[in-house]
Scaffold this active site. Structure first.
Site, PDB file in Angstrom:
ATOM      1  CB  VAL A   1      17.659  -7.671  53.479  1.00 47.11           C
ATOM      2  CG1 VAL A   1      16.691  -8.021  54.605  1.00 47.11           C
ATOM      3  CG2 VAL A   1      18.223  -6.259  53.680  1.00 47.11           C
TER       4      VAL A   1
ATOM      5  CG  HIS B   1      13.740  -8.377  49.571  1.00 51.43           C
ATOM      6  ND1 HIS B   1      14.597  -9.099  50.375  1.00 51.43           N
ATOM      7  CD2 HIS B   1      14.529  -7.639  48.752  1.00 51.43           C
ATOM      8  CE1 HIS B   1      15.850  -8.815  50.050  1.00 51.43           C
ATOM      9  NE2 HIS B   1      15.831  -7.931  49.060  1.00 51.43           N
TER      10      HIS B   1
ATOM     11  CG  ASP C   1      15.210  -0.128  48.484  1.00 51.30           C
ATOM     12  OD1 ASP C   1      15.301  -1.349  48.257  1.00 51.30           O
ATOM     13  OD2 ASP C   1      16.156   0.541  48.948  1.00 51.30           O
TER      14      ASP C   1
HETATM   15  P1  AMP Z   1      18.695  -6.909  48.350  1.00 53.01           P
HETATM   16  O1  AMP Z   1      20.043  -6.240  48.140  1.00 53.01           O
HETATM   17  O2  AMP Z   1      18.084  -7.528  47.137  1.00 53.01           O
HETATM   18  O3  AMP Z   1      18.758  -7.853  49.542  1.00 53.01           O
HETATM   19  O4  AMP Z   1      17.709  -5.747  48.736  1.00 53.01           O
HETATM   20  C1  AMP Z   1      17.640  -5.213  50.017  1.00 53.01           C
HETATM   21  C2  AMP Z   1      17.063  -3.852  49.861  1.00 53.01           C
HETATM   22  O5  AMP Z   1      16.612  -3.408  51.144  1.00 53.01           O
HETATM   23  C3  AMP Z   1      18.058  -2.797  49.365  1.00 53.01           C
HETATM   24  O6  AMP Z   1      17.579  -2.266  48.143  1.00 53.01           O
HETATM   25  C4  AMP Z   1      18.098  -1.780  50.489  1.00 53.01           C
HETATM   26  O7  AMP Z   1      18.193  -0.450  50.020  1.00 53.01           O
HETATM   27  C5  AMP Z   1      16.775  -2.030  51.188  1.00 53.01           C
HETATM   28  N1  AMP Z   1      16.736  -1.644  52.603  1.00 53.01           N
HETATM   29  C6  AMP Z   1      17.675  -1.900  53.543  1.00 53.01           C
HETATM   30  N2  AMP Z   1      17.278  -1.420  54.728  1.00 53.01           N
HETATM   31  C7  AMP Z   1      16.057  -0.857  54.528  1.00 53.01           C
HETATM   32  C8  AMP Z   1      15.126  -0.176  55.376  1.00 53.01           C
HETATM   33  N3  AMP Z   1      15.368   0.020  56.688  1.00 53.01           N
HETATM   34  N4  AMP Z   1      13.967   0.279  54.825  1.00 53.01           N
HETATM   35  C9  AMP Z   1      13.722   0.100  53.502  1.00 53.01           C
HETATM   36  N5  AMP Z   1      14.555  -0.534  52.667  1.00 53.01           N
HETATM   37  C10 AMP Z   1      15.712  -1.008  53.161  1.00 53.01           C
END
Ligand code: AMP
Length: 114
Positions: A96, A100, A31
């Site tokens: 996102v 995941h 992350d």
């Molecule tokens: P959620 O809030 O459950 O949708 O988790 C999305 C996660 O994606 C968050 O913990 C973000 O920090 C992570 N995230 C967003 N963009 C990226 C990226 N480019 N690479 C890795 N993690 C990311």
């Protein structure tokens, strides 16, 4: 064709990420904003938006994500003390919209998570 999700772009190497594992069904990477010393995202290659969108046919895939989580927890040295989380929907903190599984560990975890 629908625009690729952020996580499809990571899987396709269009956006850089620290990828720690991949197979024909899923990819796992660190992350970008870690909430624990180990914070990995385990992502199916297929862009299912949320947990609300899974069907009975997805059961083997969802099970596979957890088997991968267990293996990665061992690889990260956190076996026996980690948390797995699916945030489903904006109200639960999902940002996102490509399914995941979060794998978090390496520090004490509080309950309830808030
Ligand atoms: P959620 O809030 O459950 O949708 O988790 C999305 C996660 O994606 C968050 O913990 C973000 O920090 C992570 N995230 C967003 N963009 C990226 C990226 N480019 N690479 C890795 N993690 C990311």
């Amino acid at each position: 064709m629908a625009e690729k999700t952020l996580f499809q772009k990571i899987a396709d190497r269009e956006i850089p990420a620290d990828i720690v594992y991949e197979d024909d069904q899923c990819i796992a990477f660190r992350d970008i904003n870690p909430q624990a010393p180990t914070h990995l995202l385990i992502v199916p290659r297929r862009p299912i938006p949320t947990l609300d969108d899974i069907t009975e046919e997805d059961a083997p895939l969802i099970g596979h994500l957890f088997v991968v989580a267990r293996r990665l927890a061992a690889q990260e040295g956190i076996a026996g003390g980690y948390r797995t989380v699916f945030n489903c929907g904006a109200a639960a903190g999902q940002s996102v919209f490509h399914l995941h599984l979060h794998l978090l560990g390496g520090r004490p975890m509080q309950w309830p998570p808030g």
